[in-house]
Design an enzyme around this catalytic site. Sequence first.
Site, PDB file in Angstrom:
ATOM      1  CE  LYS A  49      -2.671  -2.304   3.489  1.00 56.71           C
ATOM      2  NZ  LYS A  49      -3.069  -2.251   4.872  1.00 56.71           N
ATOM      3  N   GLY A  50       2.081   1.134   0.444  1.00 47.10           N
ATOM      4  CA  GLY A  50       2.911   2.307   0.704  1.00 47.10           C
ATOM      5  C   GLY A  50       3.083   3.247  -0.473  1.00 47.10           C
ATOM      6  CD  GLU A 105       7.534  -0.938  -3.421  1.00 51.04           C
ATOM      7  OE1 GLU A 105       6.956  -0.058  -2.762  1.00 51.04           O
ATOM      8  OE2 GLU A 105       7.511  -2.141  -3.112  1.00 51.04           O
ATOM      9  CG  ASP A 106       6.595   2.817  -0.053  1.00 50.75           C
ATOM     10  OD1 ASP A 106       6.966   1.768  -0.621  1.00 50.75           O
ATOM     11  OD2 ASP A 106       6.099   2.806   1.083  1.00 50.75           O
ATOM     12  CG  ASP A 109      14.555  -1.486   4.075  1.00 48.58           C
ATOM     13  OD1 ASP A 109      15.732  -1.677   4.343  1.00 48.58           O
ATOM     14  OD2 ASP A 109      13.707  -1.209   4.949  1.00 48.58           O
ATOM     15  CE  LYS A 137      15.293   3.272   5.885  1.00 51.24           C
ATOM     16  NZ  LYS A 137      14.619   2.432   6.899  1.00 51.24           N
ATOM     17  CG  PHE A 158      10.902   2.982  11.640  1.00 52.50           C
ATOM     18  CD1 PHE A 158       9.850   3.376  10.823  1.00 52.50           C
ATOM     19  CD2 PHE A 158      10.819   1.750  12.253  1.00 52.50           C
ATOM     20  CE1 PHE A 158       8.738   2.577  10.632  1.00 52.50           C
ATOM     21  CE2 PHE A 158       9.711   0.935  12.077  1.00 52.50           C
ATOM     22  CZ  PHE A 158       8.675   1.350  11.273  1.00 52.50           C
ATOM     23  CB  VAL A 159      11.318   7.371   7.021  1.00 48.89           C
ATOM     24  CG1 VAL A 159      12.664   8.000   7.321  1.00 48.89           C
ATOM     25  CG2 VAL A 159      11.440   6.322   5.929  1.00 48.89           C
ATOM     26  CG  ASP A 165       2.754   1.060   7.518  1.00 50.44           C
ATOM     27  OD1 ASP A 165       3.667   0.793   6.713  1.00 50.44           O
ATOM     28  OD2 ASP A 165       2.220   0.198   8.230  1.00 50.44           O
ATOM     29  NE  ARG A 171      -0.442   2.149   5.143  1.00 48.30           N
ATOM     30  CZ  ARG A 171       0.545   1.325   4.798  1.00 48.30           C
ATOM     31  NH1 ARG A 171       1.517   1.766   4.035  1.00 48.30           N
ATOM     32  NH2 ARG A 171       0.559   0.070   5.199  1.00 48.30           N
TER      33      ARG A 171
HETATM   34  C1  PRP Z   1       7.601  -1.837   2.076  1.00 47.46           C
HETATM   35  C2  PRP Z   1       7.783  -1.058   0.788  1.00 47.46           C
HETATM   36  C3  PRP Z   1       8.321  -2.089  -0.153  1.00 47.46           C
HETATM   37  C4  PRP Z   1       9.134  -2.984   0.762  1.00 47.46           C
HETATM   38  C5  PRP Z   1      10.568  -2.599   0.648  1.00 47.46           C
HETATM   39  O1  PRP Z   1       6.358  -2.435   2.060  1.00 47.46           O
HETATM   40  O2  PRP Z   1       6.563  -0.518   0.324  1.00 47.46           O
HETATM   41  O3  PRP Z   1       7.295  -2.831  -0.771  1.00 47.46           O
HETATM   42  O4  PRP Z   1       8.675  -2.781   2.084  1.00 47.46           O
HETATM   43  O5  PRP Z   1      11.348  -3.427   1.455  1.00 47.46           O
HETATM   44  P1  PRP Z   1      12.450  -4.398   0.871  1.00 47.46           P
HETATM   45  O6  PRP Z   1      13.286  -3.612  -0.097  1.00 47.46           O
HETATM   46  O7  PRP Z   1      13.223  -4.770   2.106  1.00 47.46           O
HETATM   47  O8  PRP Z   1      11.792  -5.576   0.256  1.00 47.46           O
HETATM   48  P2  PRP Z   1       5.642  -3.042   3.360  1.00 47.46           P
HETATM   49  O9  PRP Z   1       5.949  -4.512   3.443  1.00 47.46           O
HETATM   50  O10 PRP Z   1       6.001  -2.224   4.554  1.00 47.46           O
HETATM   51  O11 PRP Z   1       4.102  -2.926   2.998  1.00 47.46           O
HETATM   52  P3  PRP Z   1       3.201  -1.599   2.757  1.00 47.46           P
HETATM   53  O12 PRP Z   1       3.713  -0.962   1.490  1.00 47.46           O
HETATM   54  O13 PRP Z   1       1.815  -2.124   2.587  1.00 47.46           O
HETATM   55  O14 PRP Z   1       3.368  -0.701   3.948  1.00 47.46           O
END
Ligand code: PRP
Length: 187
Positions: A49-50, A105-106, A109, A137, A158-159, A165, A171
Amino acid sequence: MMDTNAALYGDLTQILVTREEIAAAVRKLGQQITQDYQGKELMMVGILKGAVVFFADLLREIDLPVKMEFMAVSSYGATTKTTGVVKLVKDLTVDITGMHVLIVEDIVDSGMTLSYLSKYLETRGAASIKIATLLDKPERRRVDLKADYFCFTIPDKFVVGYGLDYDEKYRNLPDIGVLDPRVYGGN
Ligand code: PRP
């Protein structure tokens, strides 16, 4: 400007990226994508969802015919970040054969989510697959993955906000901030 969401802003230690900085970067990225995809069939795939907030803003900065789809993946509890096991919980609703796909993507990581999704979309016959992320990141990367487009490189903090979220909160903050560790029991 912190006139709204006062209670949520109170949980931040710092504003990392302001709404003005985000808007300027998203506008610039939209112009770049507009240039790069001239004459191509662009399919933006937002990852729930991010990415929703970034997706909605970026979409309106692109001056091309654009199609949109959404996918969702879920982590297997807390283990995903270490195992890289990703489960697809919402798939595409259309055939993307021959389309130029831009995954939105947001944040990148560890890179595991996007590594999985890129490979998956390759199997679906896209003509090209690129990645646009708002935040990168790099310190956290566990797989060799580079976004084709990114707006901000950020430190390993942690942002939250602008779609991101903690426990489904924050969000709706228009800026991106660093969450006070006390909120999640850190120090
Ligand atoms: C977050 C973000 C990416 C993923 C990145 O999603 O939106 O999809 O983590 O992390 P990675 O590079 O370590 O794979 P999250 O699982 O928090 O779900 P959300 O978008 O619904 O909050």
